[in-house]
Scaffold this motif. Sequence first.
Motif, PDB file in Angstrom:
ATOM      1  N   SER A  26      21.938  60.766   2.949  1.00 27.09           N
ATOM      2  CA  SER A  26      22.082  60.051   4.064  1.00 27.09           C
ATOM      3  C   SER A  26      22.470  58.339   3.468  1.00 27.09           C
ATOM      4  O   SER A  26      21.660  58.387   2.165  1.00 27.09           O
ATOM      5  N   PRO A  27      22.994  57.740   4.255  1.00 30.55           N
ATOM      6  CA  PRO A  27      22.861  56.386   4.038  1.00 30.55           C
ATOM      7  C   PRO A  27      21.363  55.485   3.658  1.00 30.55           C
ATOM      8  O   PRO A  27      21.330  55.180   2.507  1.00 30.55           O
ATOM      9  N   ASP A  28      20.651  55.843   4.828  1.00 34.81           N
ATOM     10  CA  ASP A  28      19.305  55.974   4.159  1.00 34.81           C
ATOM     11  C   ASP A  28      18.594  55.760   2.329  1.00 34.81           C
ATOM     12  O   ASP A  28      18.020  55.396   1.557  1.00 34.81           O
ATOM     13  N   ALA A  29      18.973  57.580   2.468  1.00 31.65           N
ATOM     14  CA  ALA A  29      18.370  57.811   1.435  1.00 31.65           C
ATOM     15  C   ALA A  29      19.266  57.552   0.343  1.00 31.65           C
ATOM     16  O   ALA A  29      18.498  56.961  -1.047  1.00 31.65           O
ATOM     17  N   TYR A  30      21.033  57.500   0.061  1.00 35.81           N
ATOM     18  CA  TYR A  30      21.389  56.349  -0.917  1.00 35.81           C
ATOM     19  C   TYR A  30      20.337  55.339  -1.065  1.00 35.81           C
ATOM     20  O   TYR A  30      20.033  54.861  -2.298  1.00 35.81           O
ATOM     21  N   GLU A  31      20.182  54.096   0.137  1.00 38.55           N
ATOM     22  CA  GLU A  31      19.786  53.557  -0.654  1.00 38.55           C
ATOM     23  C   GLU A  31      18.914  53.032  -1.354  1.00 38.55           C
ATOM     24  O   GLU A  31      18.396  52.378  -1.532  1.00 38.55           O
ATOM     25  N   VAL A  32      17.302  53.747  -0.548  1.00 39.17           N
ATOM     26  CA  VAL A  32      16.244  54.106  -1.650  1.00 39.17           C
ATOM     27  C   VAL A  32      16.234  55.013  -2.863  1.00 39.17           C
ATOM     28  O   VAL A  32      15.734  53.684  -3.608  1.00 39.17           O
ATOM     29  N   LEU A  33      16.928  56.092  -3.240  1.00 35.92           N
ATOM     30  CA  LEU A  33      17.074  56.832  -4.275  1.00 35.92           C
ATOM     31  C   LEU A  33      17.920  55.817  -5.558  1.00 35.92           C
ATOM     32  O   LEU A  33      18.213  56.425  -6.362  1.00 35.92           O
ATOM     33  N   ARG A  34      19.369  55.641  -4.841  1.00 30.75           N
ATOM     34  CA  ARG A  34      20.030  55.245  -5.822  1.00 30.75           C
ATOM     35  C   ARG A  34      20.239  53.255  -5.503  1.00 30.75           C
ATOM     36  O   ARG A  34      20.494  52.876  -6.736  1.00 30.75           O
ATOM     37  N   ASP A  35      19.678  52.762  -4.813  1.00 28.09           N
ATOM     38  CA  ASP A  35      19.476  51.075  -4.863  1.00 28.09           C
ATOM     39  C   ASP A  35      18.372  50.526  -5.027  1.00 28.09           C
ATOM     40  O   ASP A  35      17.804  49.616  -4.932  1.00 28.09           O
ATOM     41  N   GLN A  36      17.228  51.971  -5.602  1.00 30.98           N
ATOM     42  CA  GLN A  36      15.864  51.233  -5.074  1.00 30.98           C
ATOM     43  C   GLN A  36      15.401  50.893  -3.959  1.00 30.98           C
ATOM     44  O   GLN A  36      14.904  49.588  -4.354  1.00 30.98           O
ATOM     45  N   GLY A  37      16.102  50.848  -2.793  1.00 28.72           N
ATOM     46  CA  GLY A  37      15.392  50.192  -1.726  1.00 28.72           C
ATOM     47  C   GLY A  37      13.677  50.392  -1.585  1.00 28.72           C
ATOM     48  O   GLY A  37      14.056  51.667  -1.940  1.00 28.72           O
ATOM     49  N   THR A  38      13.694  50.074   0.039  1.00 32.18           N
ATOM     50  CA  THR A  38      11.789  50.814   1.007  1.00 32.18           C
ATOM     51  C   THR A  38      12.466  51.194   2.401  1.00 32.18           C
ATOM     52  O   THR A  38      12.777  49.616   2.206  1.00 32.18           O
ATOM     53  N   GLU A  39      12.119  51.999   2.665  1.00 30.25           N
ATOM     54  CA  GLU A  39      12.296  52.455   4.011  1.00 30.25           C
ATOM     55  C   GLU A  39      11.142  51.809   4.725  1.00 30.25           C
ATOM     56  O   GLU A  39      10.381  50.441   4.139  1.00 30.25           O
ATOM     57  N   ALA A  40      11.228  50.821   6.018  1.00 27.49           N
ATOM     58  CA  ALA A  40       9.726  50.129   7.078  1.00 27.49           C
ATOM     59  C   ALA A  40       9.195  51.430   6.688  1.00 27.49           C
ATOM     60  O   ALA A  40       8.553  52.296   6.811  1.00 27.49           O
ATOM     61  N   PRO A  41       8.377  50.635   6.555  1.00 24.45           N
ATOM     62  CA  PRO A  41       6.496  51.261   6.703  1.00 24.45           C
ATOM     63  C   PRO A  41       6.467  51.956   8.205  1.00 24.45           C
ATOM     64  O   PRO A  41       7.288  51.608   9.383  1.00 24.45           O
ATOM     65  N   TYR A  55       6.325  68.442  -1.778  1.00 27.11           N
ATOM     66  CA  TYR A  55       7.295  67.664  -1.646  1.00 27.11           C
ATOM     67  C   TYR A  55       8.445  67.647  -2.857  1.00 27.11           C
ATOM     68  O   TYR A  55       7.718  67.567  -3.740  1.00 27.11           O
ATOM     69  N   ALA A  56       9.680  67.645  -2.312  1.00 28.07           N
ATOM     70  CA  ALA A  56      10.571  67.486  -4.191  1.00 28.07           C
ATOM     71  C   ALA A  56      11.728  66.141  -3.695  1.00 28.07           C
ATOM     72  O   ALA A  56      11.654  65.377  -2.517  1.00 28.07           O
ATOM     73  N   CYS A  57      12.177  65.601  -4.583  1.00 30.39           N
ATOM     74  CA  CYS A  57      12.944  64.746  -4.491  1.00 30.39           C
ATOM     75  C   CYS A  57      14.305  65.068  -3.817  1.00 30.39           C
ATOM     76  O   CYS A  57      14.748  66.479  -3.425  1.00 30.39           O
ATOM     77  N   ALA A  58      14.686  64.196  -2.998  1.00 34.43           N
ATOM     78  CA  ALA A  58      15.932  64.421  -1.661  1.00 34.43           C
ATOM     79  C   ALA A  58      17.009  64.152  -2.360  1.00 34.43           C
ATOM     80  O   ALA A  58      17.771  64.376  -1.678  1.00 34.43           O
ATOM     81  N   GLY A 110      16.262  59.132  -9.016  1.00 33.76           N
ATOM     82  CA  GLY A 110      16.329  58.456  -8.646  1.00 33.76           C
ATOM     83  C   GLY A 110      14.815  58.020  -8.010  1.00 33.76           C
ATOM     84  O   GLY A 110      13.732  58.278  -8.700  1.00 33.76           O
ATOM     85  N   HIS A 111      14.597  56.592  -7.479  1.00 35.45           N
ATOM     86  CA  HIS A 111      13.633  56.100  -7.433  1.00 35.45           C
ATOM     87  C   HIS A 111      13.076  56.528  -5.680  1.00 35.45           C
ATOM     88  O   HIS A 111      13.737  56.860  -4.770  1.00 35.45           O
ATOM     89  N   LEU A 112      11.394  57.052  -5.822  1.00 31.94           N
ATOM     90  CA  LEU A 112      10.944  57.539  -4.695  1.00 31.94           C
ATOM     91  C   LEU A 112      10.440  56.471  -4.908  1.00 31.94           C
ATOM     92  O   LEU A 112       9.774  56.333  -3.870  1.00 31.94           O
ATOM     93  N   GLY A 113       9.802  55.715  -5.476  1.00 27.07           N
ATOM     94  CA  GLY A 113       8.630  54.437  -4.670  1.00 27.07           C
ATOM     95  C   GLY A 113       8.150  53.296  -5.691  1.00 27.07           C
ATOM     96  O   GLY A 113       8.400  53.738  -7.295  1.00 27.07           O
ATOM     97  N   HIS A 114       6.901  53.627  -5.622  1.00 23.71           N
ATOM     98  CA  HIS A 114       6.057  52.674  -6.676  1.00 23.71           C
ATOM     99  C   HIS A 114       4.294  53.077  -6.888  1.00 23.71           C
ATOM    100  O   HIS A 114       4.153  54.039  -5.953  1.00 23.71           O
TER     101      HIS A 114
END
Length: 142
Positions: A26-41, A55-58, A110-114
């Motif tokens: 999805s665009p949101d998953a791409y933004e986080v996993l591939r572009d190191q984005g962060t979803e809103a808290p 919990y698995a990597c999307a 894929g970028h998962l978080g910190h």
Amino acid sequence: MPKVRHARAETFPVMHSDAEWRAALSPDAYEVLRDQGTEAPFSSPLDMETRPGLYACAGCAQTAYSSTTKYDSGTGWPSFWAPLTGAVVTASDTSFGMGRTEVHCSRCGGHLGHVFADGPPPTGQRYCMNGVALSFHPTATG
């Protein structure tokens, strides 16, 4: 302000072209996993998920965390005190003028978080993950 894309030279067992990742996520998953984005808290339903499960990597479906290590950190992101063995790799992240440790899926990169050193016992670690970067699979036990 244009986004800065973090280029990684590493190779992983699961590799796709940028176009293939865009088609698969999805665009949101791409933004986080591939572009190191962060979803809103507080935007991910996985933050409040309390059922036993995994919990698995999307991006590649590799199992990364168990509900037995999940806790409510109050940060608005799904948080865990430990990943499953071998599921993640870390890298230094100095973006935004901060020194942080970035967490990536060891299978697809894929970028998962910190991860932060302010979590609960027994590890003292807080793996603060983006819910959009994960999928949840309920089980009878976590």
